[in-house]
Design a protein around this motif. Structure first.
Motif, short mmCIF file in Angstrom:
data_model
loop_
_atom_site.label_atom_id
_atom_site.label_comp_id
_atom_site.label_asym_id
_atom_site.label_seq_id
_atom_site.Cartn_x
_atom_site.Cartn_y
_atom_site.Cartn_z
N ILE A 5 49.84 39.47 52.57
CA ILE A 5 49.03 40.05 51.50
C ILE A 5 49.61 39.71 50.13
CG2 ILE A 5 48.30 42.23 50.45
CD1 ILE A 5 48.05 43.35 53.31
N GLN A 61 40.69 36.15 52.97
CA GLN A 61 41.97 36.34 53.65
C GLN A 61 42.57 37.71 53.36
OE1 GLN A 61 44.19 32.71 52.50
NE2 GLN A 61 44.70 32.56 54.66
N LEU A 62 42.44 38.13 52.12
CA LEU A 62 42.98 39.43 51.72
C LEU A 62 42.29 40.57 52.47
CD1 LEU A 62 45.04 40.73 49.82
CD2 LEU A 62 43.25 40.84 48.08
N CYS A 122 40.72 33.08 49.41
CA CYS A 122 41.81 34.03 49.21
C CYS A 122 41.32 35.47 49.31
CB CYS A 122 42.49 33.79 47.86
SG CYS A 122 43.48 32.28 47.77
N THR A 123 40.14 35.74 48.76
CA THR A 123 39.57 37.08 48.84
C THR A 123 39.25 37.44 50.29
OG1 THR A 123 38.60 36.77 46.65
CG2 THR A 123 37.75 38.58 47.98
N VAL A 153 49.02 35.93 49.38
CA VAL A 153 47.60 35.66 49.10
C VAL A 153 47.22 36.14 47.71
CG1 VAL A 153 45.25 36.25 49.78
CG2 VAL A 153 46.90 35.62 51.52
N ILE A 154 47.72 37.31 47.31
CA ILE A 154 47.47 37.79 45.95
C ILE A 154 48.07 36.83 44.93
CG2 ILE A 154 48.00 39.64 44.31
CD1 ILE A 154 47.81 41.61 46.61
#
Length: 238
Positions: free
Chosen positions: A44, A17-18, A14-15, A47-48
């Motif tokens: 965004i 991807q962000l 996830c990080t 994902v967060i």
């Protein structure tokens, strides 16, 4: 869950991807690509949300993230088809700008090795204030750069989808095994004390009844001392 589990891997994905989405958003803003800008913005946010759900053990948020990754893969496949002109699509169309402007990808003029030249169009009537821009010497066409961006997004999204499903299954199993009264203990304290409590009430009932007092020597009358002894002591043998 330990640090080397699917949960920590999903946090890392996830990080990543962000960061990739933020990098892509910057270049889409520079190229005025409004459709990708909106898609990146939603990406965004989701994902967060998935990152928060993974850290805080919220499987519902991770499910939302997993569903979005499938949509995100579909969107990036469309971007690849757009720039490779598959299925009647044209990279020179104004589809990604909502027909608001004729801007193209920022990489079309600022790619690796690209040299941007402007030629005045003063000789053409009505175009005195305009200039013709030509780009030469590009080591890699901009459409291939966009394709690589989308391919990388697809790769991360697919891996993230797999780990999201795994983490949701792990969280669900832990919730099913969790006892909301006794915690993770399969034999809570209230189960242990249940039988002695029932026996205590039964003994109290027997002791305060006439039959209970008749079995105790010297306590056949309802006196305060007899009541106190009946409530605090078990039945005396005859």
């Amino acid at each position: 869950m330990g640090c080397c589990t699917g949960r920590c891997t999903l946090i890392f994905l996830c990080t990543l991807q962000l960061l990739a989405a933020l990098e892509r958003q910057v270049f889409d803003f520079l190229g005025y690509q409004w459709a990708p800008i909106l898609a990146n913005f939603l990406h965004i946010i989701i994902v967060i949300l998935g990152l928060f759900g993974t850290i805080q053990y919220r499987p519902r948020y991770i499910v939302v993230y997993a569903i979005w990754t499938a949509i995100w893969v579909t969107w990036n496949i469309f971007i690849i088809c757009f720039y490779l002109e598959v299925g009647g699509l044209s990279k020179d169309s104004e589809l990604l700008t909502f027909n608001i402007s004729r801007h193209q990808s920022w990489w079309s003029e600022n790619g690796p090795g690209c040299v941007r030249k402007e030629a005045s169009m003063s000789g053409i009537k009505g175009l005195d204030s305009h200039s013709y821009i030509s780009v030469i010497g590009c080591a890699l066409e901009y459409r291939y750069i966009e394709v690589m961006h989308s391919s990388f997004q697809i790769l991360i999204a697919l891996v993230g989808f797999v780990y999201a499903c795994y983490v949701v299954s792990v969280f669900t199993e832990e919730e099913d095994s969790f006892d909301f009264i006794g915690g993770f203990d399969p034999f809570p304290l209230y189960h242990v004390n249940e039988k002695p409590t029932n026996l205590l009430f039964k003994q109290t009932y027997l002791l305060i009844s006439p039959a209970g007092f008749s079995g105790m020597k010297g306590l056949n009358k309802w006196t305060p001392e007899g009541m106190k002894l009946a409530l605090l002591c078990p039945r005396l043998p005859e």
